[in-house]
Design an enzyme around this catalytic site. Structure first.
Site, PDB file in Angstrom:
ATOM      1  N   GLY A 163      45.531  58.127  31.752  1.00  0.00           N
ATOM      2  CA  GLY A 163      43.936  58.526  32.506  1.00  0.00           C
ATOM      3  C   GLY A 163      43.240  56.965  32.364  1.00  0.00           C
ATOM      4  O   GLY A 163      44.197  55.789  32.612  1.00  0.00           O
ATOM      5  N   SER A 164      42.159  56.876  32.386  1.00  0.00           N
ATOM      6  CA  SER A 164      41.215  55.669  32.397  1.00  0.00           C
ATOM      7  C   SER A 164      41.411  54.960  31.356  1.00  0.00           C
ATOM      8  O   SER A 164      41.144  53.720  31.431  1.00  0.00           O
ATOM      9  CB  SER A 164      39.798  56.250  32.528  1.00  0.00           C
ATOM     10  N   THR A 165      41.944  55.202  30.118  1.00  0.00           N
ATOM     11  CA  THR A 165      42.325  54.286  29.185  1.00  0.00           C
ATOM     12  C   THR A 165      43.333  53.089  29.595  1.00  0.00           C
ATOM     13  O   THR A 165      43.284  52.139  28.988  1.00  0.00           O
ATOM     14  CB  THR A 165      42.948  54.946  27.835  1.00  0.00           C
TER      15      THR A 165
END
Length: 455
Positions: A163-165
């Site tokens: 995801g956004s990590t």
């Protein structure tokens, strides 16, 4: 003599357990010594089996036809194996394990400068003492059938969309490659239109983030910025450049069975799916979705590179072993555990500062609502990874909720620890995972670090 584990559940996925020798053990790397009946099966017990196991004592006897002993042919007394000490801090391990009470997930705490793993948690664990005593098939089946999968080592073999990590890492390589500079602005209206695609690619913020540069895109976790960046970069660049952070590769931690995640590429897709790569798939990869998968350990390892400025260290659990017979100590070889990776200092600075804003920029930071720590600042990145479900009929149930992720390092100015948290189907990274990481950082600097310094 059977093993008795003191913290059986919280350490289950690190320690593993010993059990009776089986057929498989004879076809493995385990050194089988005469008279041996038990052997390490998983975890550290398995990885360091040859160090940990002593040699059983035995007597070879000569008997006559009536089974009476005539004489002792050979006698050998038992020797004890080496003691193995781990980098894990027991107090921190138990504390982090408890923070996942009632949830499924994993937490890694590590030192980014030397690779020491201070806490390695997969929740739920299971009672390793049951195995040490010789588990009944009833108890074993209960564990196998448990929906929360207690035997599954999420930290080591769980593969999640990052995801956004992934945005900080993608941001750094895009800056390094000159695809954007730090002032480059993209407009986010809440969705991104890709040519020849009917459906727009949505940002998590419906009404959009307006004009964002890389720093504010990381802080606010704007998807549209990274869709656009992915389109300009292309899948080949994303695949080739993100490798340096260890995505799609093992970390080579000292445990067997580690998974390597998946950093997708054209070649991978043509081999595994026998089909071409589509532009829309590049956009999904740019926000850590689609085919992209990472293990919790990989995420911690990648974050350690941000915290150390490019000194790559292999995460490890082994600290030292002591041979009590020869009275010899073997320490982990720290001097061999450094490998410099080229990361442009200015690019790293832009992204690390953006990760500080995630926590401290009240106007846009996705984790800026969480309680702060008094004498210390930290940086992080939230992630909420969609769980794709083909059978659309069942959404809304807990098992199909998004995974909640948070990667972080602390203190911000000169990082000493990295904390990576994944809560399976936890919902939102900022609501669920970030507060857990914050509590761990706080606990570490209040309770663990002062003691380390005193030694």
């Amino acid at each position: 003599s059977n093993r008795r584990y003191i913290f059986p559940k919280s350490t289950s996925h690190v320690l593993g357990y010993t059990g009776k020798l089986s057929e498989n053990d004879f076809n493995s790397t385990v050194e089988i010594k005469e008279g041996m009946t038990t052997v390490g099966k998983v975890g550290v017990e398995r990885f360091y089996q040859n160090l940990l196991s002593g040699t059983p004592g035995f007597e070879k006897l000569e008997t006559n036809a009536n089974n009476e002993i005539i004489r002792v042919l050979e006698k050998k007394s038992a020797t004890r194996g080496s003691d193995v000490y781990l980098t894990i801090d027991a107090k921190l391990q138990n504390y982090t394990y408890e923070l996942l009470q009632g949830q499924r997930g994993s937490i890694i705490v590590m030192d980014p400068h030397n690779g020491d793993i201070l806490s390695f948690v997969s929740h739920p664990g299971y009672d390793i003492n049951l195995f040490a005593r010789g588990i009944s098939s009833k108890d074993y089946n209960k564990l196998l059938k448990d929906k929360a999968k207690p035997l599954f080592n999420r930290a080591l073999v769980g593969q999640y969309p990052p995801g956004s990590t992934v945005k900080p890492f993608f941001g750094i390589v895009a800056l390094e490659d000159g695809i954007i500079d730090k002032s480059k602005v993209f407009a986010c209206t809440g969705a991104y239109k890709l040519e020849n695609y009917k459906r727009p690619f949505k940002c998590w913020k419906k009404d959009g983030h307006m004009n964002v540069n890389l720093s504010s895109a990381v802080a606010s976790s704007c998807d549209v910025f990274f869709y656009r960046l992915a389109e300009i970069s292309g899948i080949d660049m994303i695949h080739d450049k993100l490798q340096k952070f260890g995505f799609g590769q093992k970390t080579y931690v000292d445990l067997y069975g580690e998974k390597r995640g998946l950093l997708p590429s054209r070649e991978w897709k043509s081999q595994s799916r026998q089909s071409a790569w589509y532009p829309g798939e590049t956009l999904n990869v740019g926000i850590g979705q689609g085919y992209f998968l990472a293990t919790p350990l990989q995420l911690a390892n990648a974050t350690a590179l941000l915290a150390s400025g490019g000194s790559s260290v292999t995460p490890h659990l082994f600290l030292r072993s002591i041979d009590r017979i020869k009275n010899e100590v073997s320490n982990f070889s720290y001097s061999d555990n450094k490998n410099e990776i080229e990361i442009d200092t200015d690019s790293l600075h832009v992204v690390n500062e953006a990760m500080w804003r995630v926590v401290y920029d009240k106007s846009i930071g996705t984790a800026s609502h969480i309680k702060k720590i008094d004498s210390l600042e930290f940086a992080g990145k939230t992630g909420t990874a969609q769980v794709y479900n083909l059978d659309k009929g069942k959404t809304g149930t807990k098992s199909l909720q998004d995974h909640a992720l948070f990667i972080s390092f602390a203190p911000f100015e000169s990082p000493e620890i990295v904390v990576s948290v994944i809560v399976d189907n936890g919902g939102s990274g900022s609501a669920v995972a970030a507060p857990i990481a914050r509590n761990i950082i706080n606990y570490y600097f209040e309770n663990i670090k002062p003691k380390v310094a005193m030694q």
